[in-house]
Scaffold this active site. Structure first.
Site, mmCIF file in Angstrom:
data_model
loop_
_atom_site.group_PDB
_atom_site.id
_atom_site.type_symbol
_atom_site.label_atom_id
_atom_site.label_comp_id
_atom_site.label_asym_id
_atom_site.label_seq_id
_atom_site.Cartn_x
_atom_site.Cartn_y
_atom_site.Cartn_z
ATOM 1 C CE LYS A 115 45.792 6.258 48.541
ATOM 2 N NZ LYS A 115 46.802 5.863 47.424
ATOM 3 C CE LYS A 197 39.713 -4.337 48.150
ATOM 4 N NZ LYS A 197 39.626 -2.855 47.370
ATOM 5 C CE LYS A 200 48.627 -2.135 46.050
ATOM 6 N NZ LYS A 200 48.602 -2.192 44.136
#
Ligand code: TRP
Length: 334
Positions: A115, A197, A200
């Site tokens: 992040k 994966k 979103k």
């Protein structure tokens, strides 16, 4: 707790649009677990502000997520469905646990590394201590089990380490939580890159099915899903695209892999993809309708929100009082 049931805690962030992966991989399992455990399902809005948010959007999404929990079938009378920010104990315990967590431990968190690379212009201290807030969430309710995906396992390990460290100093204050890893078929992959994966935050809109996608869009995305040139509907590692579609179909219909392989033995990918699309629609359409119905019932939702915030506050305060005594905060004068 109130009864003999073990306690379960989990939470989701209201950032981004939830995908079919979030539903089949997490939310759907939560419903199965809700009979067996005393469940706390939080909309973790305090975690969301580690990344800059538009206030109105955050508020709207948090409410939509809470509504979705209920629309998906979690009974809000049995499960404590609430906003993290409504229970001040999360922040209070997080501060305390910050003082029992090492910089070195937090520096090793892969999610922090990812992040901070992604948000290089806003590497704030909250992003760094995010796992401590997550530990507080879990330990506040003395959770026995925490359903999490593999991406959160490192944070759960840290939670256990912090809890054990605290218990070693002060005696048995915290329950040491165990991970609850969902059964197979739960991990849904990207429709465009089936070795990745379903996410979103994927930039390719065709890669993910969003829970609020219309039936048309869902069918289209399934039709465009990446497969291979083998041409057989068989469940194996060499056909990750087909495997993923089988997983989706299986999760949506409850059919086994064997049954599915048999069903489409003599069919091509086109027919199969259409069936997958229809199966997804048959699951998401009722969910969307129920969410829309609930959204209109403001008084009902507000009642649930208030009641559950009170319930969560009650249980969190039990832990918090004990912790405060142990660490030597002066007693409150009442
Ligand atoms: N960090 C989790 C995520 O991003 C969300 C979360 C916050 C959570 N607190 C939690 C999950 C406690 C399980 C338990 O997915």
């Amino acid at each position: 707790m109130l009864n003999d049931k073990k306690v379960l805690f989990s939470g989701m962030q209201a950032t981004g649009n939830l995908t079919l992966g979030n539903y089949l991989g997490a939310l759907k399992n939560w419903i199965t677990l809700s009979d067996e455990y005393e469940c706390f399902y939080s909309v973790v809005d305090m975690h969301s502000i580690t990344v800059r948010q538009d206030p109105a959007t955050l508020r709207k999404r948090a409410r939509a997520l809470l509504t979705l929990y209920i629309a998906a079938g979690l009974d809000p009378k049995k499960n404590c469905i609430y906003y993290q920010s409504h229970v001040s104990g999360h922040a209070e315990l997080a501060w305390i646990l910050n003082c029992f967590t090492y910089m070195g431990e937090l520096s090793r968190m892969t999610q922090f590394k990812d992040k901070s690379a992604k948000h290089a212009d806003n590497i704030n201290a909250g992003l760094f201590t995010y796992p401590v807030l997550m530990a507080a969430d879990i330990l506040l309710y003395q959770a026995d089990v925490v359903p999490v995906g593999v991406d959160q396992m490192q944070h759960l390990e840290l939670t256990r380490d912090i809890a054990m460290r605290f218990n070693n100093i002060y005696g048995d204050v915290f329950t040491i939580p165990e991970p609850y890893i969902g059964k197979i078929g739960a991990k849904i992959m990207s429709l465009q890159e089936p070795t990745k994966k379903m996410s979103k935050s994927d930039e390719n809109p065709n890669a993910s099915i969003y829970l609020m996608d219309s039936p048309d869009v869902i069918l289209k995305k399934c039709k465009r899903a990446v497969t291979d040139s083998i041409g057989e509907i068989k469940y194996n590692e060499d056909q990750p695209g087909v495997k993923n579609l089988i997983d989706i179909y299986s999760s949506c219909t409850g059919k086994s892999v064997k049954e599915i392989e048999k069903e489409f033995e003599n069919e091509g990918y086109g027919v199969f993809k259409e069936a997958v699309g229809e199966a997804v629609v048959s699951v998401l359409e009722p969910l969307q309708k129920e969410a829309a119905r609930l959204e209109k019932d403001k008084a009902y939702l507000d009642g649930i929100i208030k009641e559950n915030a009170e319930k969560a506050t009650y249980f969190s305060n039990k832990t918090l009082r004990k912790v405060k005594r142990k660490i030597g905060y002066p007693d409150m004068i009442r």
